[in-house]
Scaffold this motif. Structure first.
Motif, short mmCIF file in Angstrom:
data_model
loop_
_atom_site.label_atom_id
_atom_site.label_comp_id
_atom_site.label_asym_id
_atom_site.label_seq_id
_atom_site.Cartn_x
_atom_site.Cartn_y
_atom_site.Cartn_z
N LEU A 4 0.86 -1.18 0.00
CA LEU A 4 0.00 0.00 0.00
C LEU A 4 0.89 1.23 0.00
O LEU A 4 2.06 1.16 0.41
CB LEU A 4 -0.87 0.03 1.25
CG LEU A 4 -1.95 -1.03 1.38
CD1 LEU A 4 -2.61 -0.93 2.74
CD2 LEU A 4 -2.97 -0.89 0.28
N HIS A 5 0.34 2.36 -0.40
CA HIS A 5 1.06 3.63 -0.30
C HIS A 5 1.51 3.79 1.16
O HIS A 5 0.76 3.45 2.08
CB HIS A 5 0.14 4.79 -0.70
CG HIS A 5 0.83 6.09 -0.81
ND1 HIS A 5 1.13 6.86 0.29
CD2 HIS A 5 1.31 6.75 -1.89
CE1 HIS A 5 1.76 7.93 -0.10
NE2 HIS A 5 1.89 7.91 -1.42
N PRO A 6 2.73 4.27 1.40
CA PRO A 6 3.25 4.35 2.77
C PRO A 6 2.41 5.19 3.72
O PRO A 6 2.48 5.00 4.93
CB PRO A 6 4.65 4.94 2.61
CG PRO A 6 4.84 5.24 1.18
CD PRO A 6 3.68 4.72 0.40
N GLU A 7 1.61 6.10 3.21
CA GLU A 7 0.78 6.94 4.08
C GLU A 7 -0.66 6.45 4.21
O GLU A 7 -1.51 7.12 4.77
CB GLU A 7 0.81 8.38 3.59
CG GLU A 7 2.20 8.99 3.66
CD GLU A 7 2.27 10.39 3.06
OE1 GLU A 7 1.21 10.96 2.73
OE2 GLU A 7 3.40 10.90 2.93
N ALA A 8 -0.95 5.25 3.68
CA ALA A 8 -2.32 4.71 3.73
C ALA A 8 -2.69 4.31 5.15
O ALA A 8 -1.88 3.73 5.87
CB ALA A 8 -2.43 3.51 2.80
#
Length: 127
Positions: free
Chosen positions: A30-34
């Motif tokens: 997942l996107h690291p900031e998800a």
């Protein structure tokens, strides 16, 4: 000049949870900031466009006009079983007795996708 495909957008009821399912399917993060509850998130594919999940208020009602086709690194049968264990459902079985064909599955929100024969499956058929 041409356009570059940035992402494949998937409307959904729960962006984080559906992205988490596809992250497991594809073995991509997942996107690291998800975070849970985010209305938008992405699955970071190693190459090509991203999978972008966008929370929308309306439910899915009909068959997808665009869908993803997966070519597994294992056999098609092993991958179908793995995906069913992750929460996918079998929608239509288009597999043929001779090994040709594909399986149509749906993700937890009902978006259809296909599992094709792997390269090993294809090689075994041509021998």
């Amino acid at each position: 000049m041409v356009s570059v495909l940035q992402n494949v957008a998937i409307d959904c009821a729960d962006a984080y949870e559906l992205a988490r399912f596809w992250s497991e399917v594809l073995g991509s993060p997942l996107h690291p900031e998800a975070n849970p509850g985010d209305p938008e998130t992405q699955v970071m594919l190693p190459e090509g466009p991203l999978l972008y999940f966008n929370q929308v208020p309306e439910p899915k009602t009909l068959k997808n006009r665009i869908h993803l086709c997966l070519r597994p690194k294992t056999t098609r049968e092993e991958e179908v079983e793995r995906l069913l264990n992750l929460g996918a459902t079998l929608v239509a079985d288009r597999r043929e007795p001779d090994g040709a064909g594909w399986a149509v599955l749906a993700d937890p929100e009902g978006n259809e996708f296909c599992v094709l024969r792997s390269e090993a499956d294809r090689a075994a058929m041509s021998s």
